[in-house]
Design a protein around this motif. Sequence first.
Motif, PDB file in Angstrom:
ATOM      1  N   LEU A 101     -20.452-151.763  45.988  1.00  0.00           N
ATOM      2  CA  LEU A 101     -20.079-150.822  46.996  1.00  0.00           C
ATOM      3  C   LEU A 101     -20.176-151.941  48.475  1.00  0.00           C
ATOM      4  N   HIS A 102     -18.733-151.516  49.060  1.00  0.00           N
ATOM      5  CA  HIS A 102     -17.989-152.410  49.996  1.00  0.00           C
ATOM      6  C   HIS A 102     -18.023-151.562  51.257  1.00  0.00           C
ATOM      7  N   ASN A 103     -18.086-150.918  51.120  1.00  0.00           N
ATOM      8  CA  ASN A 103     -17.919-149.980  52.753  1.00  0.00           C
ATOM      9  C   ASN A 103     -19.392-150.282  53.323  1.00  0.00           C
ATOM     10  N   TYR A 104     -19.730-151.038  54.105  1.00  0.00           N
ATOM     11  CA  TYR A 104     -20.445-151.750  55.135  1.00  0.00           C
ATOM     12  C   TYR A 104     -20.400-152.555  55.512  1.00  0.00           C
ATOM     13  N   GLN A 105     -21.134-152.742  56.994  1.00  0.00           N
ATOM     14  CA  GLN A 105     -20.916-153.800  57.497  1.00  0.00           C
ATOM     15  C   GLN A 105     -22.153-154.630  57.986  1.00  0.00           C
ATOM     16  N   LEU A 106     -22.860-155.877  57.525  1.00  0.00           N
ATOM     17  CA  LEU A 106     -24.418-156.668  58.330  1.00  0.00           C
ATOM     18  C   LEU A 106     -24.005-156.604  60.301  1.00  0.00           C
ATOM     19  N   VAL A 107     -24.957-156.201  60.620  1.00  0.00           N
ATOM     20  CA  VAL A 107     -25.149-156.331  61.528  1.00  0.00           C
ATOM     21  C   VAL A 107     -26.636-156.717  62.743  1.00  0.00           C
ATOM     22  N   PRO A 108     -25.924-158.177  63.346  1.00  0.00           N
ATOM     23  CA  PRO A 108     -27.198-159.029  63.947  1.00  0.00           C
ATOM     24  C   PRO A 108     -27.966-157.891  64.520  1.00  0.00           C
ATOM     25  N   ALA A 128     -31.949-150.103  62.394  1.00  0.00           N
ATOM     26  CA  ALA A 128     -31.170-149.134  61.956  1.00  0.00           C
ATOM     27  C   ALA A 128     -30.470-148.520  62.880  1.00  0.00           C
ATOM     28  N   GLN A 129     -31.077-147.576  63.631  1.00  0.00           N
ATOM     29  CA  GLN A 129     -30.156-146.017  64.555  1.00  0.00           C
ATOM     30  C   GLN A 129     -28.838-147.423  64.751  1.00  0.00           C
ATOM     31  N   GLY A 130     -29.896-148.976  65.389  1.00  0.00           N
ATOM     32  CA  GLY A 130     -28.445-149.935  66.530  1.00  0.00           C
ATOM     33  C   GLY A 130     -27.727-150.030  65.621  1.00  0.00           C
ATOM     34  N   ALA A 131     -27.964-149.975  64.009  1.00  0.00           N
ATOM     35  CA  ALA A 131     -26.996-150.745  63.069  1.00  0.00           C
ATOM     36  C   ALA A 131     -25.837-149.687  62.571  1.00  0.00           C
ATOM     37  N   ALA A 132     -26.626-148.397  62.963  1.00  0.00           N
ATOM     38  CA  ALA A 132     -25.617-147.140  62.422  1.00  0.00           C
ATOM     39  C   ALA A 132     -24.876-146.912  63.685  1.00  0.00           C
ATOM     40  N   LEU A 133     -24.748-147.238  65.345  1.00  0.00           N
ATOM     41  CA  LEU A 133     -23.434-147.128  66.146  1.00  0.00           C
ATOM     42  C   LEU A 133     -23.391-148.913  66.584  1.00  0.00           C
ATOM     43  N   LEU A 134     -23.319-149.556  65.596  1.00  0.00           N
ATOM     44  CA  LEU A 134     -21.871-150.131  66.221  1.00  0.00           C
ATOM     45  C   LEU A 134     -21.447-150.545  63.805  1.00  0.00           C
ATOM     46  N   ALA A 135     -21.333-149.130  63.456  1.00  0.00           N
ATOM     47  CA  ALA A 135     -21.009-149.634  61.841  1.00  0.00           C
ATOM     48  C   ALA A 135     -19.510-149.121  61.784  1.00  0.00           C
ATOM     49  N   THR A 136     -19.189-150.026  61.509  1.00  0.00           N
ATOM     50  CA  THR A 136     -17.403-149.421  61.302  1.00  0.00           C
ATOM     51  C   THR A 136     -16.921-149.159  60.009  1.00  0.00           C
ATOM     52  N   PRO A 137     -15.724-148.484  59.136  1.00  0.00           N
ATOM     53  CA  PRO A 137     -15.652-148.069  57.921  1.00  0.00           C
ATOM     54  C   PRO A 137     -14.501-149.647  57.801  1.00  0.00           C
ATOM     55  N   VAL A 138     -14.672-149.774  56.622  1.00  0.00           N
ATOM     56  CA  VAL A 138     -14.377-150.967  55.615  1.00  0.00           C
ATOM     57  C   VAL A 138     -14.308-150.819  54.334  1.00  0.00           C
ATOM     58  N   GLU A 139     -12.737-151.246  54.229  1.00  0.00           N
ATOM     59  CA  GLU A 139     -11.875-150.589  53.512  1.00  0.00           C
ATOM     60  C   GLU A 139     -12.192-151.836  51.756  1.00  0.00           C
ATOM     61  N   ALA A 140     -12.012-150.966  51.187  1.00  0.00           N
ATOM     62  CA  ALA A 140     -12.913-151.742  49.735  1.00  0.00           C
ATOM     63  C   ALA A 140     -11.210-153.372  49.648  1.00  0.00           C
ATOM     64  N   PRO A 141     -12.160-154.412  49.045  1.00  0.00           N
ATOM     65  CA  PRO A 141     -10.885-154.996  48.902  1.00  0.00           C
ATOM     66  C   PRO A 141     -10.274-155.284  47.834  1.00  0.00           C
ATOM     67  N   ALA A 142      -8.772-155.508  48.294  1.00  0.00           N
ATOM     68  CA  ALA A 142      -7.657-154.969  46.610  1.00  0.00           C
ATOM     69  C   ALA A 142      -8.195-156.330  45.970  1.00  0.00           C
ATOM     70  N   GLU A 143      -7.797-155.675  44.778  1.00  0.00           N
ATOM     71  CA  GLU A 143      -7.839-156.249  42.928  1.00  0.00           C
ATOM     72  C   GLU A 143      -7.203-157.249  43.387  1.00  0.00           C
ATOM     73  N   PRO A 144      -7.279-158.565  42.456  1.00  0.00           N
ATOM     74  CA  PRO A 144      -6.324-159.735  42.680  1.00  0.00           C
ATOM     75  C   PRO A 144      -5.019-159.394  41.843  1.00  0.00           C
ATOM     76  N   GLU A 145      -3.594-159.100  41.998  1.00  0.00           N
ATOM     77  CA  GLU A 145      -2.533-159.292  40.936  1.00  0.00           C
ATOM     78  C   GLU A 145      -2.737-160.202  40.221  1.00  0.00           C
ATOM     79  N   PRO A 146      -2.229-160.131  38.752  1.00  0.00           N
ATOM     80  CA  PRO A 146      -1.994-161.176  37.736  1.00  0.00           C
ATOM     81  C   PRO A 146      -1.799-161.936  37.977  1.00  0.00           C
ATOM     82  N   VAL A 147      -2.070-163.032  37.773  1.00  0.00           N
ATOM     83  CA  VAL A 147      -1.434-164.750  37.582  1.00  0.00           C
ATOM     84  C   VAL A 147       0.452-164.615  36.451  1.00  0.00           C
TER      85      VAL A 147
END
Length: 411
Positions: free
Chosen positions: A74-81, A262-281
């Motif tokens: 899972l990558h589309n998440y944001q940790l909020v204090p 939990a409710q406050g974390a929902a207010l501060l959440a923003t979409p997060v794009e999945a990290p790009a796959e590293p290109e082969p060396v």
Amino acid sequence: MSAVLGVSVGTSAVRMTTPKVCQAVEVGSGRGAELAAQSIGVLLEHEDIGATGVAFGDDLQADAMHQAMALQRLHNYQLVPEAAAVVALLESVGQLGPDDHTLVLYDLGSSGVTVSVVDRYSRTAVAVRRSDVAGGDLFDGLIAEQQWHDRGIDPPADDWAAADFASRCRTAKEQLSTSGAAAVSGDGGLILLNRERFESLVRVPIEGSARLAREVVAESGRSPDLLVLLGGGARIPLVQSLVPHWLALPTVVPPEPEMVAAQGAALLATPVEAPAEPEPVRTTARSRGAHRPPRGPSRRQLGIAGAAAAGLVVIAGIGFALDRGDDTSSQGEQHVVDVTEAPAPPSTTTPAPTTTTPAPAPVAPVDESEPEPIYEESVAPAAPAPRYLNLPAPIQIEVPPNIQLPPGMTR
């Protein structure tokens, strides 16, 4: 339209909230982050979630959440204090006034109490302390002991009965938050308790938590403007009256005190794009140079070695011819040389042949961008086929007339 998910992770439950879902999942010992990640993954399979915010209390919990979410891919998440999440929720519902700059967050949960002094505008905690001096589990245990001693209920006989009895004690505690008496039936016997008796059981622990809150305020060096009661324990009437009295602060209790983070974390959440796959060396000839096996001799080196070998063969042939000439003269064969025909007597010393190595042919530059270097096999130079070779034009050697030259050689 996609929804926003807010999650808070406690020691006893994972709480999740969306516009359609508001639930709590009980947590086993030490599995809060894992259960939260698994629950988020299940919910994402059934709901259209555009962003996820997860409230965390400290760096240790944040690291545990990162690892658990990575295991679930899972990558589309944001940790909020948690402090930032609480402030965001209180501002959104209008429970903070314009002069409320410093807040005291009193969070009474199942396993203990956490007191934080928070700056509203930076949304950071100035001072934080946690203790098990009071908590929901402790209150449930006090109710169980009271039922065994005062009412003569037999203690549970096994683990299953103990878990069931503890659950019924918790239900009685929750009933006393809204009514003056509680009655919960079960296999172990009927649990009967009124609010007055309950408050006499939990007063000392609650006073201990209020004393802790006052110490944290003193450590922060701030003058708080508002007390905020959070967690399931904030619903207990004695907590709502006793803690504000000890701190002498105006107090607010959110409508769902256990869901605020939990409710406050929902207010501060923003979409997060999945990290790009590293290109082969891609490995090039230059980058593989450090691991390249030893190269064999090049064509140019082989050519030079062959020329040198050929020169040695020529010299050896001349020497062999001279030796033969000496042998024939010793057998009595004589040849008179007319002085007039030869301007100078033959030299008895054979001058060393002068060899001139021709300039090597230009070598085409190697294209280092080729994907794989071509390694040439090391081949030993073969001996020249003819035994005698004609010398190059610039080299002239005088040979005595009585010496017969081998075939293929001219005077």
